[in-house]
Motif scaffolding. Structure first.
Motif, short mmCIF file in Angstrom:
data_model
loop_
_atom_site.label_atom_id
_atom_site.label_comp_id
_atom_site.label_asym_id
_atom_site.label_seq_id
_atom_site.Cartn_x
_atom_site.Cartn_y
_atom_site.Cartn_z
N UNK A 103 1.74 -14.48 70.56
CA UNK A 103 2.55 -13.26 70.63
C UNK A 103 2.23 -12.39 71.84
N UNK A 104 0.94 -12.25 72.13
CA UNK A 104 0.52 -11.33 73.20
C UNK A 104 -0.48 -12.05 74.10
N UNK A 105 -0.25 -11.98 75.41
CA UNK A 105 -1.22 -12.56 76.35
C UNK A 105 -1.67 -11.47 77.30
N UNK A 106 -2.96 -11.39 77.51
CA UNK A 106 -3.54 -10.44 78.47
C UNK A 106 -4.27 -11.26 79.52
N UNK A 107 -3.70 -11.29 80.73
CA UNK A 107 -4.26 -12.08 81.83
C UNK A 107 -5.16 -11.16 82.64
N UNK A 159 -11.75 -7.37 71.31
CA UNK A 159 -12.31 -6.76 70.10
C UNK A 159 -11.30 -5.77 69.49
N UNK A 160 -10.61 -5.01 70.34
CA UNK A 160 -9.61 -4.05 69.84
C UNK A 160 -8.45 -4.77 69.14
N UNK A 161 -7.97 -5.89 69.72
CA UNK A 161 -6.92 -6.67 69.04
C UNK A 161 -7.41 -7.10 67.65
N UNK A 162 -8.64 -7.60 67.60
CA UNK A 162 -9.20 -8.03 66.31
C UNK A 162 -9.28 -6.87 65.32
N UNK A 163 -9.73 -5.72 65.81
CA UNK A 163 -9.86 -4.54 64.92
C UNK A 163 -8.51 -4.10 64.39
N UNK A 164 -7.43 -4.47 65.10
CA UNK A 164 -6.09 -4.05 64.66
C UNK A 164 -5.33 -5.21 64.01
N UNK A 165 -6.08 -6.21 63.55
CA UNK A 165 -5.51 -7.23 62.66
C UNK A 165 -5.08 -8.53 63.32
N UNK A 166 -5.19 -8.66 64.65
CA UNK A 166 -4.71 -9.88 65.32
C UNK A 166 -5.69 -11.04 65.14
N UNK A 209 -1.56 -5.02 64.70
CA UNK A 209 -1.31 -6.37 65.21
C UNK A 209 -1.48 -7.44 64.11
N UNK A 210 -1.32 -7.02 62.85
CA UNK A 210 -1.46 -7.98 61.74
C UNK A 210 -0.46 -9.11 61.91
#
Ligand SMILES: NC(=O)c1ccc[n+]([C@@H]2O[C@H](COP(=O)([O-])OP(=O)(O)OC[C@H]3O[C@@H](n4cnc5c(N)ncnc54)[C@H](O)[C@@H]3O)[C@@H](O)[C@H]2O)c1
Length: 256
Positions: free
Chosen positions: A86-90, A25-32, A5-6
């Motif tokens: 780019x990505x929204x998680x509701x 946390x997973x988004x962050x770990x994958x570069x977002x 997700x860089x």
């Protein structure tokens, strides 16, 4: 750190706890770059700090998703800070606090649950879509529930709201199918989070209720927040580009 997700900007509501926290946390770990949005400021600030410690950018934004003004503010802060979405998680929701049959269910509790879980989720989809339509791309994942796919005795407001989230997801998906915006839902069964352990069913203090909840799954265990986050990230990623309007059970074989 994986870079899946860089360069992406990802917003998660209800990110102070449970499934939302694991997803942020997973988004962050994958570069977002991550917008951590929640009513619980202290826990949310801690999640944002953890993402930053892991090497990605993050901000906490306070939001009550049942208030349209709050949701407008959340999206505008995200866009003014990061320039896009780019990505929204509701994901934010409440479990309801009573267990009663439909004919005895209190109106105030019905209204409270619908206001957060259905109307609040619609506010989030609505505001996020405005931005994604301007950009011409994006992904949305709404967190529904197994109670969005089948009835849930004793919790009519929650089941009605979560079925509503599936209808909202499919409708937005159809409207956006040719606009490079995908909209999907996930429908977990029992996941080990504070909502499940300390909420209406209080599994932490009731070993029999915990065992019953675990046995609902063919795998005879509850799911982990990370197991839901993994599916949410996949649905938000370039690995699922032909999937939209889906309501995906994450159920340890319960529906098999
Ligand atoms: N845990 C389960 O077994 C399970 C099963 C199926 C679906 N779900 C769904 O997964 C999602 C996450 O649940 P969880 O189990 O991680 O719960 P949780 O209670 O651990 O976390 C929910 C988060 O949402 C926040 N929140 C609640 N109301 C809010 C509001 N009005 N505005 C902003 N934030 C608000 C809370 O502060 C909390 O941080 C919910 O949509 C829930 O319905 C959970």
């Amino acid at each position: 750190m994986s870079e899946r997700f860089a360069g992406k900007v990802c917003l998660v509501t209800g990110a102070s706890s449970g499934i939302g926290r694991a997803t942020a946390i997973a988004f962050g770990q994958q570069g977002a770059s991550v917008i951590v949005a929640d009513m619980n400021a202290q826990a949310g600030e801690e999640v944002a700090a953890e993402i930053k410690r892991n090497g990605s950018d993050a901000i906490f934004v306070p939001v009550n998703i049942s208030q349209l003004k709050d949701v407008e503010h959340m999206v505008s802060v995200a866009v003014s800070r990061f320039g896009r979405l780019d990505c929204a998680v509701n994901n934010a929701a409440i479990s309801g606090s009573v267990t009663l049959p439909t004919n005895e269910y209190p109106e105030d509790e019905w209204n409270r649950v619908i206001a957060v879980n259905l109307t609040g989720t619609w506010y989030c989809v609505k505001q996020v879509l405005d931005q994604m339509l301007k950009q011409g791309c994006g992904t949305i994942v709404n967190v529904s529930s197994a109670a969005g796919l089948r009835g849930h005795s004793g919790n009519v407001s929650y089941a009605a709201a979560k079925h509503g989230v599936v209808g909202l997801t499919k409708t937005a998906a159809l409207e956006c199918a040719t606009k490079n915006i995908r909209v999907n839902a996930v429908c977990p069964t029992g996941i080990e989070t504070p909502m499940m352990l300390d909420g209406r069913r209080n599994l932490r203090n009731d070993p029999k209720a915990y065992e019953d909840a675990a046995n609902y799954q063919a795998m005879k265990r509850l799911g982990k927040p990370q197991e839901v986050a993994d599916v949410i990230l996949w649905l938000s990623s370039e690995e699922s580009t032909f999937i939209t309007g889906h309501a995906m059970a994450i159920d340890g074989g319960a529906f098999a």
